[in-house]
Design a protein around this motif. Structure first.
Motif, PDB file in Angstrom:
ATOM      1  N   VAL A  36       0.842  -1.189   0.000  1.00 28.66           N
ATOM      2  CA  VAL A  36       0.000   0.000   0.000  1.00 28.66           C
ATOM      3  C   VAL A  36       0.882   1.246   0.000  1.00 28.66           C
ATOM      4  CG1 VAL A  36      -1.715   1.337   1.278  1.00 28.66           C
ATOM      5  CG2 VAL A  36      -1.906  -1.156   1.165  1.00 28.66           C
ATOM      6  N   VAL A  37       0.656   2.145  -0.967  1.00 29.98           N
ATOM      7  CA  VAL A  37       1.443   3.379  -1.045  1.00 29.98           C
ATOM      8  C   VAL A  37       0.631   4.603  -0.633  1.00 29.98           C
ATOM      9  CG1 VAL A  37       2.949   2.444  -2.832  1.00 29.98           C
ATOM     10  CG2 VAL A  37       0.912   3.746  -3.493  1.00 29.98           C
ATOM     11  N   ALA A  38      -0.702   4.448  -0.558  1.00 27.88           N
ATOM     12  CA  ALA A  38      -1.540   5.564  -0.138  1.00 27.88           C
ATOM     13  C   ALA A  38      -2.918   5.057   0.251  1.00 27.88           C
ATOM     14  CB  ALA A  38      -1.660   6.613  -1.238  1.00 27.88           C
ATOM     15  N   ARG A  39      -3.565   5.806   1.135  1.00 25.51           N
ATOM     16  CA  ARG A  39      -4.972   5.581   1.473  1.00 25.51           C
ATOM     17  C   ARG A  39      -5.705   6.896   1.292  1.00 25.51           C
ATOM     18  NH1 ARG A  39      -2.435   2.783   5.835  1.00 25.51           N
ATOM     19  NH2 ARG A  39      -2.682   0.518   5.654  1.00 25.51           N
ATOM     20  N   VAL A  40      -6.803   6.824   0.548  1.00 25.99           N
ATOM     21  CA  VAL A  40      -7.641   7.999   0.311  1.00 25.99           C
ATOM     22  C   VAL A  40      -9.034   7.641   0.773  1.00 25.99           C
ATOM     23  CG1 VAL A  40      -8.453   9.684  -1.369  1.00 25.99           C
ATOM     24  CG2 VAL A  40      -6.240   8.565  -1.702  1.00 25.99           C
ATOM     25  N   GLY A  41      -9.439   8.141   1.937  1.00 21.66           N
ATOM     26  CA  GLY A  41     -10.692   7.704   2.518  1.00 21.66           C
ATOM     27  C   GLY A  41     -10.621   6.223   2.809  1.00 21.66           C
ATOM     28  N   ASP A  42     -11.593   5.467   2.294  1.00 22.86           N
ATOM     29  CA  ASP A  42     -11.601   4.019   2.479  1.00 22.86           C
ATOM     30  C   ASP A  42     -10.879   3.283   1.357  1.00 22.86           C
ATOM     31  OD1 ASP A  42     -13.123   4.306   4.790  1.00 22.86           O
ATOM     32  OD2 ASP A  42     -15.025   4.239   3.682  1.00 22.86           O
ATOM     33  N   GLU A  43     -10.343   4.012   0.410  1.00 21.20           N
ATOM     34  CA  GLU A  43      -9.691   3.400  -0.750  1.00 21.20           C
ATOM     35  C   GLU A  43      -8.181   3.311  -0.537  1.00 21.20           C
ATOM     36  OE1 GLU A  43      -9.174   4.246  -5.579  1.00 21.20           O
ATOM     37  OE2 GLU A  43     -10.281   5.642  -4.297  1.00 21.20           O
ATOM     38  N   THR A  44      -7.616   2.180  -0.941  1.00 22.25           N
ATOM     39  CA  THR A  44      -6.160   2.029  -0.888  1.00 22.25           C
ATOM     40  C   THR A  44      -5.597   2.041  -2.301  1.00 22.25           C
ATOM     41  OG1 THR A  44      -6.310  -0.381  -0.923  1.00 22.25           O
ATOM     42  CG2 THR A  44      -6.215   0.688   1.243  1.00 22.25           C
ATOM     43  N   ILE A  45      -4.386   2.541  -2.416  1.00 22.44           N
ATOM     44  CA  ILE A  45      -3.669   2.545  -3.693  1.00 22.44           C
ATOM     45  C   ILE A  45      -2.423   1.705  -3.496  1.00 22.44           C
ATOM     46  CG2 ILE A  45      -2.487   3.940  -5.428  1.00 22.44           C
ATOM     47  CD1 ILE A  45      -4.241   6.295  -4.589  1.00 22.44           C
ATOM     48  N   THR A  46      -2.267   0.679  -4.313  1.00 18.45           N
ATOM     49  CA  THR A  46      -1.129  -0.221  -4.171  1.00 18.45           C
ATOM     50  C   THR A  46       0.036   0.235  -5.047  1.00 18.45           C
ATOM     51  OG1 THR A  46      -1.819  -1.681  -5.973  1.00 18.45           O
ATOM     52  CG2 THR A  46      -2.703  -2.154  -3.759  1.00 18.45           C
ATOM     53  N   LEU A  47       1.185  -0.331  -4.772  1.00 20.16           N
ATOM     54  CA  LEU A  47       2.373   0.000  -5.552  1.00 20.16           C
ATOM     55  C   LEU A  47       2.185  -0.389  -7.016  1.00 20.16           C
ATOM     56  CD1 LEU A  47       5.281   1.031  -5.662  1.00 20.16           C
ATOM     57  CD2 LEU A  47       6.049  -1.277  -5.043  1.00 20.16           C
ATOM     58  N   GLY A  48       1.553  -1.545  -7.257  1.00 17.31           N
ATOM     59  CA  GLY A  48       1.318  -1.970  -8.633  1.00 17.31           C
ATOM     60  C   GLY A  48       0.440  -0.985  -9.383  1.00 17.31           C
ATOM     61  N   GLU A  49      -0.615  -0.501  -8.710  1.00 18.78           N
ATOM     62  CA  GLU A  49      -1.496   0.475  -9.337  1.00 18.78           C
ATOM     63  C   GLU A  49      -0.750   1.792  -9.558  1.00 18.78           C
ATOM     64  OE1 GLU A  49      -5.851   2.584  -8.579  1.00 18.78           O
ATOM     65  OE2 GLU A  49      -4.940   1.322  -7.034  1.00 18.78           O
ATOM     66  N   TYR A  50       0.058   2.174  -8.571  1.00 13.21           N
ATOM     67  CA  TYR A  50       0.839   3.402  -8.713  1.00 13.21           C
ATOM     68  C   TYR A  50       1.784   3.311  -9.908  1.00 13.21           C
ATOM     69  CZ  TYR A  50       4.608   6.716  -8.184  1.00 13.21           C
ATOM     70  OH  TYR A  50       5.543   7.680  -8.451  1.00 13.21           O
ATOM     71  N   GLU A  51       2.449   2.180 -10.082  1.00 14.36           N
ATOM     72  CA  GLU A  51       3.407   2.036 -11.192  1.00 14.36           C
ATOM     73  C   GLU A  51       2.703   2.185 -12.535  1.00 14.36           C
ATOM     74  OE1 GLU A  51       6.484   2.125 -10.939  1.00 14.36           O
ATOM     75  OE2 GLU A  51       6.897   1.556  -8.875  1.00 14.36           O
ATOM     76  N   ARG A  52       1.486   1.658 -12.633  1.00 20.65           N
ATOM     77  CA  ARG A  52       0.728   1.817 -13.882  1.00 20.65           C
ATOM     78  C   ARG A  52       0.407   3.289 -14.120  1.00 20.65           C
ATOM     79  NH1 ARG A  52      -1.614  -2.945 -11.876  1.00 20.65           N
ATOM     80  NH2 ARG A  52      -3.366  -1.800 -10.956  1.00 20.65           N
ATOM     81  N   GLN A  53      -0.010   3.977 -13.060  1.00 13.97           N
ATOM     82  CA  GLN A  53      -0.334   5.390 -13.206  1.00 13.97           C
ATOM     83  C   GLN A  53       0.918   6.225 -13.458  1.00 13.97           C
ATOM     84  OE1 GLN A  53      -3.364   6.750 -13.440  1.00 13.97           O
ATOM     85  NE2 GLN A  53      -4.177   4.671 -13.334  1.00 13.97           N
ATOM     86  N   TYR A  54       2.035   5.826 -12.873  1.00 12.24           N
ATOM     87  CA  TYR A  54       3.306   6.524 -13.096  1.00 12.24           C
ATOM     88  C   TYR A  54       3.663   6.497 -14.578  1.00 12.24           C
ATOM     89  CZ  TYR A  54       8.376   7.378 -12.825  1.00 12.24           C
ATOM     90  OH  TYR A  54       9.649   7.862 -13.003  1.00 12.24           O
ATOM     91  N   ARG A  55       3.493   5.347 -15.218  1.00  8.89           N
ATOM     92  CA  ARG A  55       3.769   5.218 -16.646  1.00  8.89           C
ATOM     93  C   ARG A  55       2.885   6.166 -17.456  1.00  8.89           C
ATOM     94  NH1 ARG A  55       5.928   0.245 -18.489  1.00  8.89           N
ATOM     95  NH2 ARG A  55       4.507   0.334 -20.243  1.00  8.89           N
ATOM     96  N   ILE A  56       1.605   6.253 -17.054  1.00  6.08           N
ATOM     97  CA  ILE A  56       0.674   7.105 -17.793  1.00  6.08           C
ATOM     98  C   ILE A  56       1.037   8.576 -17.618  1.00  6.08           C
ATOM     99  CG2 ILE A  56      -1.742   7.863 -17.902  1.00  6.08           C
ATOM    100  CD1 ILE A  56      -2.511   4.948 -17.145  1.00  6.08           C
ATOM    101  N   TYR A  57       1.377   8.965 -16.389  1.00  9.06           N
ATOM    102  CA  TYR A  57       1.776  10.358 -16.144  1.00  9.06           C
ATOM    103  C   TYR A  57       3.022  10.705 -16.950  1.00  9.06           C
ATOM    104  CZ  TYR A  57      -1.463  11.581 -12.343  1.00  9.06           C
ATOM    105  OH  TYR A  57      -2.579  11.912 -11.622  1.00  9.06           O
ATOM    106  N   VAL A  58       4.021   9.831 -16.925  1.00  5.81           N
ATOM    107  CA  VAL A  58       5.247  10.087 -17.680  1.00  5.81           C
ATOM    108  C   VAL A  58       4.941  10.139 -19.171  1.00  5.81           C
ATOM    109  CG1 VAL A  58       7.500   9.146 -18.327  1.00  5.81           C
ATOM    110  CG2 VAL A  58       6.794   9.138 -15.930  1.00  5.81           C
ATOM    111  N   GLY A  59       4.089   9.221 -19.638  1.00  7.38           N
ATOM    112  CA  GLY A  59       3.701   9.226 -21.039  1.00  7.38           C
ATOM    113  C   GLY A  59       3.059  10.541 -21.439  1.00  7.38           C
ATOM    114  N   ARG A  60       2.203  11.075 -20.562  1.00 10.00           N
ATOM    115  CA  ARG A  60       1.545  12.349 -20.845  1.00 10.00           C
ATOM    116  C   ARG A  60       2.563  13.478 -20.936  1.00 10.00           C
ATOM    117  NH1 ARG A  60      -2.640  13.305 -16.484  1.00 10.00           N
ATOM    118  NH2 ARG A  60      -3.449  11.409 -17.460  1.00 10.00           N
ATOM    119  N   ILE A  61       3.538  13.471 -20.032  1.00 10.85           N
ATOM    120  CA  ILE A  61       4.548  14.536 -20.015  1.00 10.85           C
ATOM    121  C   ILE A  61       5.390  14.505 -21.290  1.00 10.85           C
ATOM    122  CG2 ILE A  61       6.625  15.361 -18.854  1.00 10.85           C
ATOM    123  CD1 ILE A  61       5.365  14.300 -16.223  1.00 10.85           C
ATOM    124  N   VAL A  62       5.900  13.329 -21.637  1.00 10.58           N
ATOM    125  CA  VAL A  62       6.781  13.264 -22.812  1.00 10.58           C
ATOM    126  C   VAL A  62       6.001  13.465 -24.102  1.00 10.58           C
ATOM    127  CG1 VAL A  62       8.481  11.829 -21.628  1.00 10.58           C
ATOM    128  CG2 VAL A  62       6.683  10.721 -22.960  1.00 10.58           C
TER     129      VAL A  62
END
Length: 336
Positions: A36-62
């Motif tokens: 778990v890398v974050a909790r937002v309310g009752d929702e958790t964000i896992t490292l695997g989910e974060y890595e997928r979103q990290y790729r998308i954010y980087v893709g958007r930037i480049v």
């Protein structure tokens, strides 16, 4: 041809160099994607989910810099991994606030948006390839991004509609922000670039014969930046193109064919509009001021509401990129 395009390209390259570390981060030991890398309310964000979103954010930037996404660029943004986590957390918080306000995603609009994007490509394979060049692993990830984007966009729009401002407030903002409403002189131009005067004469003859400017430009123009736009260069400031072209754009007759030779070739061009510089009047600036104040008010409101959402982030977990895990090894949930 367009010096403006060259300038933007150089600026993009410089910005990319300035925002990225000069050496990739060293790989770390394999990490559990269920951490778990974050909790937002009752929702958790896992490292695997974060890595997928990290790729998308980087893709958007480049992609904004005109560069396709690739695995090679990921490590160059490692110093921004914590910032991207915070952006992801804020996005999830906005989704929760939108749902709490009674808004739900509209599947019809999501489908229509995806279909509209697909129409820009010749096949599903080309669409999938484009997604991957933007950092999306598959269409499902893109659908999630579209769903959340439409939902939060509708939520923010609903907030902006709540905030109304009287004439006194609008004029006071105008008086204290006049510098923001200073306009520069611009010319709006379309052109067809060809190799020589003989080719330019052929273009002019075709135009005289009634053929559409955009059709001819798409067929024969040698300017790749405007060819697919029917020769339209849009509107630009004086000094952003080479001198010969600049002079024709800003001193030549309006709505009349002109021909000018530059280092790039021969241009058949037409100036459709010119706008003068100076400070915009209050009446001209008023719609933009209303929009600006509504955006600021909505942003402050959201910041206040997000403070009421219980948020925990574990930045140390995402501080360095996770090395790939062994797909054969079962992953066990782990809490920080």
């Amino acid at each position: 041809m367009h010096r403006m395009l060259l300038t933007l390209a150089l600026a993009a390259t410089t910005a990319l160099a300035q925002t990225a570390p000069q050496t990739p981060a060293a790989p770390t030991a394999p990490a559990d994607p269920n951490t778990v890398v974050a909790r937002v309310g009752d929702e958790t964000i896992t490292l695997g989910e974060y890595e997928r979103q990290y790729r998308i954010y980087v893709g958007r930037i480049v992609n904004q810099q005109g560069v396709p996404f690739s695995e090679d660029v990921l490590s160059f943004f490692a110093q921004y991994r914590t910032d991207i986590l915070n952006q992801l957390v804020r996005s999830r918080g906005l989704v929760q606030l939108a749902n709490a306000a009674g808004l739900q995603s509209d599947a019809t609009k999501v489908d229509a948006t995806i279909a509209e994007n697909k129409q820009e490509f010749g096949s599903d394979e080309e669409f999938t390839d484009a997604l991957q060049q933007s950092g999306y692993p598959d269409e499902a990830a893109f659908r999630q991004a579209v769903t959340e984007g439409l939902l939060t966009g509708a939520f923010v729009d609903s907030l902006r509609e709540r905030f109304k401002f009287g004439p006194a407030v609008l004029r006071a903002y105008y008086v204290t922000h006049k510098a923001d409403y200073t306009k520069t002189a611009q010319a709006c131009v379309k052109h067809i670039l060809v190799a020589d005067e003989a080719a330019a004469k052929t273009v002019r003859d075709r135009l005289a014969g009634g053929e559409e400017f955009a059709k001819i430009a798409s067929e024969v123009s040698q300017d790749p930046g405007s060819k697919d736009e029917g020769g339209d260069l849009g509107c630009f400031e004086q000094g952003q193109t080479v001198p010969e072209f600049d002079q024709a754009a800003f001193t030549g007759p309006l709505n009349t064919l002109q021909q000018v030779t530059t280092q790039f070739g021969v241009h058949v061009l037409q100036v459709s509009q010119r706008t003068s510089g100076g400070v915009a009047s209050f009446e001209e600036a008023e719609p933009d001021i209303r929009n600006t104040l509504a955006n600021l008010a909505a942003e402050k409101y959201l910041d206040a509401k997000l403070k009421g959402v219980k948020i925990e982030t574990f930045a140390d977990v995402v501080a360095a990129p996770a090395a790939p895990t062994d797909p054969a090894a079962p992953a066990q949930p782990k809490q920080p």
